[in-house]
Design an enzyme around this catalytic site. Sequence first.
Site, PDB file in Angstrom:
ATOM      1  N   HIS A 138       0.836  -1.197   0.000  1.00 55.98           N
ATOM      2  CA  HIS A 138       0.000   0.000   0.000  1.00 55.98           C
ATOM      3  C   HIS A 138       0.874   1.251   0.000  1.00 55.98           C
ATOM      4  CE1 HIS A 138       1.031  -0.479   4.236  1.00 55.98           C
ATOM      5  NE2 HIS A 138       0.692   0.795   4.436  1.00 55.98           N
ATOM      6  N   ASP A 140       0.552   5.163   1.746  1.00 50.99           N
ATOM      7  CA  ASP A 140      -0.176   5.707   2.891  1.00 50.99           C
ATOM      8  C   ASP A 140      -1.223   6.740   2.466  1.00 50.99           C
ATOM      9  OD1 ASP A 140       1.190   4.198   4.783  1.00 50.99           O
ATOM     10  OD2 ASP A 140       2.764   5.702   5.056  1.00 50.99           O
ATOM     11  N   HIS A 288       4.747   0.242   0.173  1.00 48.08           N
ATOM     12  CA  HIS A 288       5.544  -0.507   1.142  1.00 48.08           C
ATOM     13  C   HIS A 288       4.723  -1.643   1.746  1.00 48.08           C
ATOM     14  CE1 HIS A 288       3.662   2.874   3.312  1.00 48.08           C
ATOM     15  NE2 HIS A 288       3.650   2.097   4.381  1.00 48.08           N
ATOM     16  N   ARG A 303       5.914   6.541  13.629  1.00 46.41           N
ATOM     17  CA  ARG A 303       5.958   7.150  12.311  1.00 46.41           C
ATOM     18  C   ARG A 303       5.369   8.550  12.347  1.00 46.41           C
ATOM     19  NH1 ARG A 303       1.617   5.086   8.406  1.00 46.41           N
ATOM     20  NH2 ARG A 303       0.556   6.884   9.321  1.00 46.41           N
TER      21      ARG A 303
END
Length: 312
Positions: A138, A140, A288, A303
């Site tokens: 996917h 983000d 990723h 993150r």
Amino acid sequence: MTVTNTAPTVALREARIPGDGIYEGRRVLHRVPEGWEERPYELFEVEPQARTIGAEIRGVDLSRPLGPGLRAELHRALLEWKVLFFRAQHLAPDRQRAFARHWGELETNPLLAAGSSEDVVRFDKGSGSTPTFENVWHADVTFRERPALGAVLQLREVPPAGGDTLWADMAAAYDNLPQDVKDRVDGARAVHDFIPGFARFYGPERLAPHQERFPPVEHPVVRTHPDTGRRMLFVNASFTTRITGMPREESDRLLRYLFQQAHIPEYQVRFRWQPGDVAFWDNRATQHYAVNDYGAHRRVAERVAIAGDRPF
């Protein structure tokens, strides 16, 4: 006397590979766009990790403020390699946020667990934890009108084995599409929605309150990178639901084929984490995949995401 070659013609039985698949063969792998000026780096060392994507940056301490020259060189490296790795940084959350802010304002995500502040997402994985975005390719937050420019991820606790992350170069994925597929997707638009991705691990009662804030949005199936001008495949299996104006069956079939492109090893880099390692990736140019293969062991990551622009 003339001798005629009368050897019988060898006939092969009919055989056909099913269509719409991915096959073995040579890939065209361009790390940078045509005409890109490659220059040496003066402020750090770059250690490539794969052919077109992924480089370890050596000689940079991210806990210290970035000067304009260092920021400019890191930005150039990000555009060239799409994901940068920094070993053993052990950044406090405020320093991780300060580094990311050199590339723009930080996003918040109310659908994921927060860390020390609302713009830090904390992934604390172990036995019995909610899986969230693991084991799926996917990009983000493509369900936003302006998906994230990039993200800075730090591993605070690493399992004894496993827990790697892979990134795929979606410019390489586009470059290698057959011409007839390029003709179908160039100029096409697709719908992105947060619900399919998050419904993998949240129920309707958790998702329904966010429907008005995050309505479905349309983005180009192939977007143009605003800094490099490269064309990149911009659909993903978590959030892209259909191609606009295309019959559902045809859309589903084409999207399945496009989703598969991230699975090709020649477009990928795989990173084995150690505590304190940092990855900084260009969310516009990559997808990723976080590998959940560490069983009951714990994996803790934090993150921060950098707000992006509207894809074109």
